[in-house]
Scaffold this motif. Structure first.
Motif, PDB file in Angstrom:
ATOM      1  N   ASN A 166       2.826   9.287  -2.547  1.00  0.00           N
ATOM      2  CA  ASN A 166       1.998  10.488  -2.251  1.00  0.00           C
ATOM      3  C   ASN A 166       1.690  10.258  -0.961  1.00  0.00           C
ATOM      4  O   ASN A 166       1.917   9.202  -0.388  1.00  0.00           O
ATOM      5  CB  ASN A 166       0.967  10.954  -3.449  1.00  0.00           C
ATOM      6  N   LEU A 167       0.989  11.283  -0.284  1.00  0.00           N
ATOM      7  CA  LEU A 167       0.585  11.200   1.062  1.00  0.00           C
ATOM      8  C   LEU A 167      -0.277  10.012   1.382  1.00  0.00           C
ATOM      9  O   LEU A 167      -0.310   9.376   2.319  1.00  0.00           O
ATOM     10  CB  LEU A 167      -0.186  12.498   1.333  1.00  0.00           C
ATOM     11  N   MET A 168      -1.320   9.586   0.319  1.00  0.00           N
ATOM     12  CA  MET A 168      -2.370   8.620   0.592  1.00  0.00           C
ATOM     13  C   MET A 168      -1.592   7.463   0.639  1.00  0.00           C
ATOM     14  O   MET A 168      -1.780   6.426   1.232  1.00  0.00           O
ATOM     15  CB  MET A 168      -3.299   8.640  -0.457  1.00  0.00           C
ATOM     16  N   ASN A 169      -0.544   7.187  -0.508  1.00  0.00           N
ATOM     17  CA  ASN A 169       0.086   5.968  -0.476  1.00  0.00           C
ATOM     18  C   ASN A 169       0.975   5.696   1.010  1.00  0.00           C
ATOM     19  O   ASN A 169       1.066   4.390   1.558  1.00  0.00           O
ATOM     20  CB  ASN A 169       1.196   5.751  -1.565  1.00  0.00           C
ATOM     21  N   GLU A 170       1.404   6.809   1.580  1.00  0.00           N
ATOM     22  CA  GLU A 170       2.392   6.539   2.632  1.00  0.00           C
ATOM     23  C   GLU A 170       1.422   6.350   3.841  1.00  0.00           C
ATOM     24  O   GLU A 170       1.660   5.354   4.530  1.00  0.00           O
ATOM     25  CB  GLU A 170       2.967   7.970   2.863  1.00  0.00           C
ATOM     26  N   LEU A 171       0.056   6.822   3.728  1.00  0.00           N
ATOM     27  CA  LEU A 171      -0.787   6.563   4.998  1.00  0.00           C
ATOM     28  C   LEU A 171      -1.204   5.083   4.998  1.00  0.00           C
ATOM     29  O   LEU A 171      -1.178   4.346   5.939  1.00  0.00           O
ATOM     30  CB  LEU A 171      -2.003   7.656   4.844  1.00  0.00           C
ATOM     31  N   PHE A 202      -0.519   2.439   7.772  1.00  0.00           N
ATOM     32  CA  PHE A 202      -1.775   1.652   8.248  1.00  0.00           C
ATOM     33  C   PHE A 202      -1.582   0.251   8.316  1.00  0.00           C
ATOM     34  O   PHE A 202      -1.656  -0.434   9.144  1.00  0.00           O
ATOM     35  CB  PHE A 202      -2.927   2.132   7.641  1.00  0.00           C
ATOM     36  N   SER A 203      -0.854  -0.210   6.880  1.00  0.00           N
ATOM     37  CA  SER A 203      -0.700  -1.576   6.971  1.00  0.00           C
ATOM     38  C   SER A 203       0.189  -1.976   7.923  1.00  0.00           C
ATOM     39  O   SER A 203       0.265  -3.239   8.407  1.00  0.00           O
ATOM     40  CB  SER A 203      -0.292  -1.841   5.589  1.00  0.00           C
ATOM     41  N   GLU A 235       1.736  -4.944  12.613  1.00  0.00           N
ATOM     42  CA  GLU A 235       2.409  -4.943  14.123  1.00  0.00           C
ATOM     43  C   GLU A 235       1.476  -5.435  14.990  1.00  0.00           C
ATOM     44  O   GLU A 235       1.547  -6.203  15.918  1.00  0.00           O
ATOM     45  CB  GLU A 235       2.928  -3.617  14.252  1.00  0.00           C
ATOM     46  N   VAL A 236       0.007  -5.003  14.960  1.00  0.00           N
ATOM     47  CA  VAL A 236      -0.847  -5.317  16.083  1.00  0.00           C
ATOM     48  C   VAL A 236      -1.361  -6.610  15.620  1.00  0.00           C
ATOM     49  O   VAL A 236      -1.252  -7.465  16.839  1.00  0.00           O
ATOM     50  CB  VAL A 236      -2.203  -4.432  15.703  1.00  0.00           C
ATOM     51  N   GLN A 237      -1.324  -7.319  14.407  1.00  0.00           N
ATOM     52  CA  GLN A 237      -1.599  -8.725  14.405  1.00  0.00           C
ATOM     53  C   GLN A 237      -0.703  -9.450  14.947  1.00  0.00           C
ATOM     54  O   GLN A 237      -0.974 -10.875  15.163  1.00  0.00           O
ATOM     55  CB  GLN A 237      -1.863  -9.121  12.983  1.00  0.00           C
ATOM     56  N   THR A 238       0.583  -9.129  15.012  1.00  0.00           N
ATOM     57  CA  THR A 238       1.780 -10.088  15.432  1.00  0.00           C
ATOM     58  C   THR A 238       1.794 -10.028  16.978  1.00  0.00           C
ATOM     59  O   THR A 238       2.626 -10.662  17.649  1.00  0.00           O
ATOM     60  CB  THR A 238       3.083  -9.810  14.821  1.00  0.00           C
ATOM     61  N   THR A 239       1.022  -9.312  17.544  1.00  0.00           N
ATOM     62  CA  THR A 239       1.197  -9.135  19.281  1.00  0.00           C
ATOM     63  C   THR A 239       0.381 -10.143  20.042  1.00  0.00           C
ATOM     64  O   THR A 239      -0.395 -10.932  19.262  1.00  0.00           O
ATOM     65  CB  THR A 239       0.527  -7.850  19.804  1.00  0.00           C
TER      66      THR A 239
END
Length: 191
Positions: free
Chosen positions: A74-79, A83-84, A89-93
């Protein structure tokens, strides 16, 4: 030369074609009847294709929703997934790694500094308690308490500072419990 100067100083507005004039121009007179029929035919085909593509897109979107519902998405799972993924991706920068490393190092230094300050304060309190000034103060308090007890009628107990404080607190508690209770309201008086 007067003719040239007059042309530069003319006050008449420039005449440019208006949009209205251009929209009234009949471009259909510039193409042949055969080309006109081909263009009309192509226009009808394009409109039909667009309508068909819209219908196909709508059907595919409905099918997509059905599949997601069957999979429990559902939309919440997709969000959450988005986000994850974004957080990963941010943590790997490189910038995040350097910042994390710097802040971690700073946190370790701050922890060590606070620990050193706490140790220093504890040592100072210990030194202060063993100082001659504090010992003198402790003796004076013991002497004062002993003399007060003697004057009030109790026997001097001797003992160290902690014992004197404890006995004084105990005596204060007993005298407060033995004191007559004064009623706060008139209704509390009973005969």
């Amino acid at each position: 030369m007067e003719g040239q100067a007059r042309g530069l100083l003319e006050t008449d507005p420039l005449h440019e074609p208006d949009e209205e004039t251009i929209s009234h121009v009949d471009l259909s007179s510039m193409i042949s009847e055969e080309e006109r029929e081909e263009l009309k035919s192509e226009l009808v085909k394009l409109e039909d294709e667009i309508t068909t593509l819209r219908q196909v897109l709508t059907a595919k979107e409905k099918h997509l929703v059905e599949i997601k519902q069957k999979l429990g998405m559902n939309l919440m799972n997709e969000l959450k997934q988005n986000f994850s993924k974004g957080w990963h991706e941010v943590q790997t920068t490189t910038a995040y790694k350097k910042t994390h490393e710097t802040l971690s190092h700073a946190g370790q230094k701050a922890t060590a500094a606070f620990s050193n300050v706490g140790t220093a304060i504890s040592k100072k309190f210990g030194d202060m308690r063993n100082s001659p000034t504090f010992k003198s103060f402790e003796e004076r308090v013991e002497t004062t308490v002993t003399s007060l007890k003697t004057k009030v009628g109790g026997a001097p107990s001797g003992g160290n500072f902690e014992e004197v404080l404890s006995s004084t607190a105990h005596a204060s508690a007993q005298s407060a419990a033995a004191a007559p209770r004064v009623p706060e309201k008139e209704g509390e008086l009973q005969c």
